[in-house]
Design an enzyme around this catalytic site. Structure first.
Site, PDB file in Angstrom:
ATOM      1  N   PRO A   1       0.752  -1.427  -0.163  1.00  0.00           N
ATOM      2  CA  PRO A   1       0.156  -0.373   0.040  1.00  0.00           C
ATOM      3  C   PRO A   1       0.781   1.517  -0.178  1.00  0.00           C
ATOM      4  O   PRO A   1       2.003   1.573   0.709  1.00  0.00           O
ATOM      5  CB  PRO A   1      -0.456  -0.350   1.028  1.00  0.00           C
ATOM      6  CG  PRO A   1      -0.368  -0.911   2.252  1.00  0.00           C
ATOM      7  CD  PRO A   1       0.537  -2.140   1.214  1.00  0.00           C
ATOM      8  N   PRO A   2       0.544   2.265  -0.646  1.00  0.00           N
ATOM      9  CA  PRO A   2       1.532   4.195  -0.794  1.00  0.00           C
ATOM     10  C   PRO A   2       0.873   4.291   0.228  1.00  0.00           C
ATOM     11  O   PRO A   2      -0.020   4.418   1.007  1.00  0.00           O
ATOM     12  CB  PRO A   2       0.456   4.705  -1.617  1.00  0.00           C
ATOM     13  CG  PRO A   2      -0.192   3.924  -2.546  1.00  0.00           C
ATOM     14  CD  PRO A   2       0.039   2.091  -1.869  1.00  0.00           C
ATOM     15  N   CYS A   3       2.691   4.496   1.226  1.00  0.00           N
ATOM     16  CA  CYS A   3       1.611   4.751   3.117  1.00  0.00           C
ATOM     17  C   CYS A   3       2.421   5.910   2.869  1.00  0.00           C
ATOM     18  O   CYS A   3       3.755   6.656   2.986  1.00  0.00           O
ATOM     19  CB  CYS A   3       3.328   3.827   3.980  1.00  0.00           C
ATOM     20  SG  CYS A   3       2.159   1.726   3.652  1.00  0.00           S
ATOM     21  N   GLN A   4       1.713   7.330   2.484  1.00  0.00           N
ATOM     22  CA  GLN A   4       2.189   8.254   2.782  1.00  0.00           C
ATOM     23  C   GLN A   4       2.248   8.947   4.395  1.00  0.00           C
ATOM     24  O   GLN A   4       1.290   8.666   4.993  1.00  0.00           O
ATOM     25  CB  GLN A   4       0.672   9.292   2.325  1.00  0.00           C
ATOM     26  CG  GLN A   4       1.396  10.474   2.457  1.00  0.00           C
ATOM     27  CD  GLN A   4       0.374  11.847   1.733  1.00  0.00           C
ATOM     28  OE1 GLN A   4      -0.874  11.368   1.355  1.00  0.00           O
ATOM     29  NE2 GLN A   4       0.593  13.367   2.131  1.00  0.00           N
TER      30      GLN A   4
ATOM     31  N   MET B   1       9.450   5.325   3.479  1.00  0.00           N
ATOM     32  CA  MET B   1       8.481   5.618   4.068  1.00  0.00           C
ATOM     33  C   MET B   1       8.416   4.936   5.417  1.00  0.00           C
ATOM     34  O   MET B   1       7.734   6.439   6.355  1.00  0.00           O
ATOM     35  CB  MET B   1       8.281   4.775   4.042  1.00  0.00           C
ATOM     36  CG  MET B   1       7.593   2.692   3.490  1.00  0.00           C
ATOM     37  SD  MET B   1       7.000   2.882   5.524  1.00  0.00           S
ATOM     38  CE  MET B   1       5.583   3.316   5.300  1.00  0.00           C
TER      39      MET B   1
END
Length: 644
Positions: free
Chosen positions: A117-120, A172
């Site tokens: 998952p994109p972990c901003q 990240m």
């Protein structure tokens, strides 16, 4: 065909349309698929799947991907062509879509949920604002629906698989003290999973490039995460692509084709043999790249693998100076020629924009789609839907399948072991012991060295500005007793503090508090984050201050890294300790309301007990869990009574 300032004819490659896999299905036919092709197989779900690099790794490790979910249509077309099962376009940030996915998957016995998952990351300011909204304005603390890492975690909770695999880039975690990773790990442990967070160099597992990834694993059958031994030798770029056909390179002309003849060399590397499995005999697909400008053709010719872009002027003639069209000061590494007998540079999605970081070692061109796929360890039978740029982007965004395979192998079921209802994850026990010790210390003489249940900014500020001074514990205790019952700094209290100060150095440090004397408003809780700037705290002092007022952060220093390294059983001063060391620290700090308390405890242990020389192991609350325990003398293995 237009050429313009690009120096080559402008063209889009043909669009490769791929037919679905013979064993793909739709939501309507999924139950039939489960009774047919999927029957008896160990099933996995790949969330944020992209083109399917992680799915390919799972497949190599023994799973069948029952469903892959992404929002990229081209990547999903690629996945649908190369894998069986479902390939679903969904925005998992939408709770309604997660409801739909849960309904679709309900008939399936999913063993593993994987994904990247994109972990901003949260900024600290963002976390502070969220915490304030929760505390003072009634915001739901679980209102994280738009964060995709939270969506991933939500689907894990809904599916409740035996095992979980999450992959992401190390950076990240560095920007937010691994807050997201620690939170995911903590919530998984609440659900009864044992967890492991690990930084992995992909080249240890056959990937021919420099690529470090952050892997989070979880399982609820056993608390064991045993990785296979790293490969004895690196897979070089020659091993990876040296067998592929040489391409004719004429400036401004087309380079390569969708389909080319392939002649197997007499000596094929083990890696190339693996890549050729299931590929059509005598054919290689997608061995094509961008046209080469005339000026780039000359630059590629004069470059060596160690030539920096800023050094090109030395290699070009006076008439060729204009060939270096980018600023050498701004773009010191704009071009990178790869070396045959080394690892490739990390393949990223940027390769879809230009290939200047990936210049072929001998041929005067950039890497082809097939070469980039090889470096990412996609086998030659794997096709990528869309244009050439679509393919490059999908390849650059993917998890290398061989890395996915190595991580998935760690999670394979253990014979005759069912999911455990009463699993006690090791690191949760470690953190519980650390929390209990910290609370006992906080109730005694270390009350000011640890975040309190109701932190006082004044106390935290005094400790922070004195943290670098050499003060005897008894003197420090006297100083803190002076301010213990106060929440603001009056002139009288400030004078008393100065009078108690034992040395000129300590007095000069305390003098920094002068701007906040007789300013009760500045010590109020809502103004707490302004204090460091007003008293000119140094970065390390400000970090300690924020920790002592309950901020969830990690204090990264030699002493805290030493504690984490020793408990984890790794070399204290290993290379790149600020990234590897942080991951070790993550395991001890954890997440949740007691994370700041544990971080404070680790600071005290590193300072007073787990010293570089002559550590006081017998007093350490972590000795029972320490990987160095077998090395300790017998008389150091009995924990002392905690001291106040």
């Amino acid at each position: 065909m237009k050429q313009g300032h690009y120096g080559v004819p402008l063209e889009r490659s043909d669009y490769l349309k791929l037919d679905p896999n013979d064993h793909s299905c739709t939501p309507d036919s999924f139950q039939d698929w489960l009774k047919g092709f999927g029957k008896g197989k160990r099933l996995a779900v790949d969330l944020f799947s992209g083109a399917g690099g992680l799915s390919a790794g799972l497949e190599r490790a023994g799973w069948t991907t029952a469903a892959a979910v992404d929002f990229d249509e081209r990547a999903l077309e690629t996945h649908r062509a190369n894998f069986p099962g479902l390939s679903l376009k969904m925005d998992l940030g939408d709770p309604a879509e997660r409801d739909r996915l849960e309904t679709i998957l309900k008939p399936a016995a999913i063993d593993l949920v994987a994904g990247g998952p994109p972990c901003q990351p949260f900024s600290r300011a963002g976390r502070n604002k969220i915490r304030d909204l929760v505390k003072n304005h009634g915001r739901d603390p679980e209102d994280r629906r738009k964060e995709l890492w939270s969506a991933y975690l939500d689907m894990v909770k809904r599916i409740s698989p035996r095992a979980v695999l999450m992959e992401n880039v190390p950076d990240m975690g560095l920007h937010d003290d691994f807050f997201v990773i620690r939170t995911i790990e903590d919530e998984l442990e609440e659900l009864g999973y044992a967890t492991q967070v690990r930084l992995v160099d992909a080249w240890n597992y056959g990937v021919p490039q420099h690529r470090k990834r952050l892997i989070l694993l979880a399982r609820k059958d056993v608390d064991d995460f045993t990785w296979r031994k790293p490969d004895s030798r690196r897979t070089t770029l020659r091993d990876a692509i040296g067998d592929l056909p040489e391409l004719e390179v004429v400036p401004t002309e087309r380079v390569g084709e969708r389909v080319l003849k392939y002649r197997k060399p007499r000596k094929l590397s083990p890696f190339a043999m693996k890549m050729r499995e299931k590929a059509p005999r005598g054919v290689v697909w997608d061995h094509m790249t961008r046209r080469v400008r005339k000026d780039d053709h000359r630059i590629f010719e004069v470059m060596e693998s160690d030539t920096k872009y800023s050094q090109l002027q030395e290699k070009l003639t006076e008439d060729e100076k204009g060939y270096q069209r980018y600023s050498a000061e701004k773009y010191t590494d704009k071009y990178k020629k790869l070396a045959w007998d080394e690892l490739s540079r990390t393949i990223t999605a940027h390769i879809a924009k230009d290939g200047y970081w990936y210049i072929h070692p001998e041929q005067l061109r950039t890497l082809t789609v097939r070469e980039a796929a090889r470096v990412q360890t996609f086998p030659d039978h794997f096709r990528f839907a869309g244009t050439r740029s679509d393919a490059f982007r999908q390849i650059g965004n993917a998890v290398p399948p061989l890395l996915g395979e190595a991580a998935a192998e760690v999670l394979q079921p253990v014979d005759d072991v069912a999911e455990s209802v009463g699993l006690k994850p090791h690191w949760r026990e470690v953190r519980n012991d650390l929390t209990d010790w910290a609370k006992r210390r906080r109730e005694g003489g270390d009350w000011y060295q640890l975040p309190g249940e109701e932190p006082v900014p004044l106390h935290a500020a005094v400790v922070a500005i004195l943290s670098g001074a050499k003060i005897k514990p008894v003197v420090m205790a006297e100083l803190m007793t002076t301010v213990k019952r106060s929440k603001t700094l009056t002139a009288a209290l400030f004078k008393k503090l100065i009078d108690v100060a034992p040395t000129t150095t300590v007095r000069s440090r305390l003098d920094r508090l002068a701007p906040l004397v007789d300013k009760p408003y500045d010590w109020q809780w809502k103004k707490r984050f302004d204090v460091p700037a007003k008293v000119a705290m140094k970065p390390a002092e400000a970090s300690l201050y924020r920790l002592l007022i309950g901020e969830d952060l990690m204090l990264v220093g030699q002493s805290t890294l030493r504690v984490a390294a020793r408990v984890n059983g790794v070399e204290t001063y290993h290379a790149n300790r600020l990234s590897e060391g942080r991951v070790n620290l993550v395991k001890l700090v954890g997440a949740g309301k007691d994370a700041p308390l544990r971080m404070g405890a680790i600071r005290l242990i590193g300072r007073d007990l787990c010293r570089d020389e002559q550590p006081r192991c017998s007093d350490c609350p972590l000795v029972a869990h320490c990987a160095r325990r077998p090395e300790l003398p017998y008389d150091q293995l009995t924990l002392a009574i905690p001291q106040d």
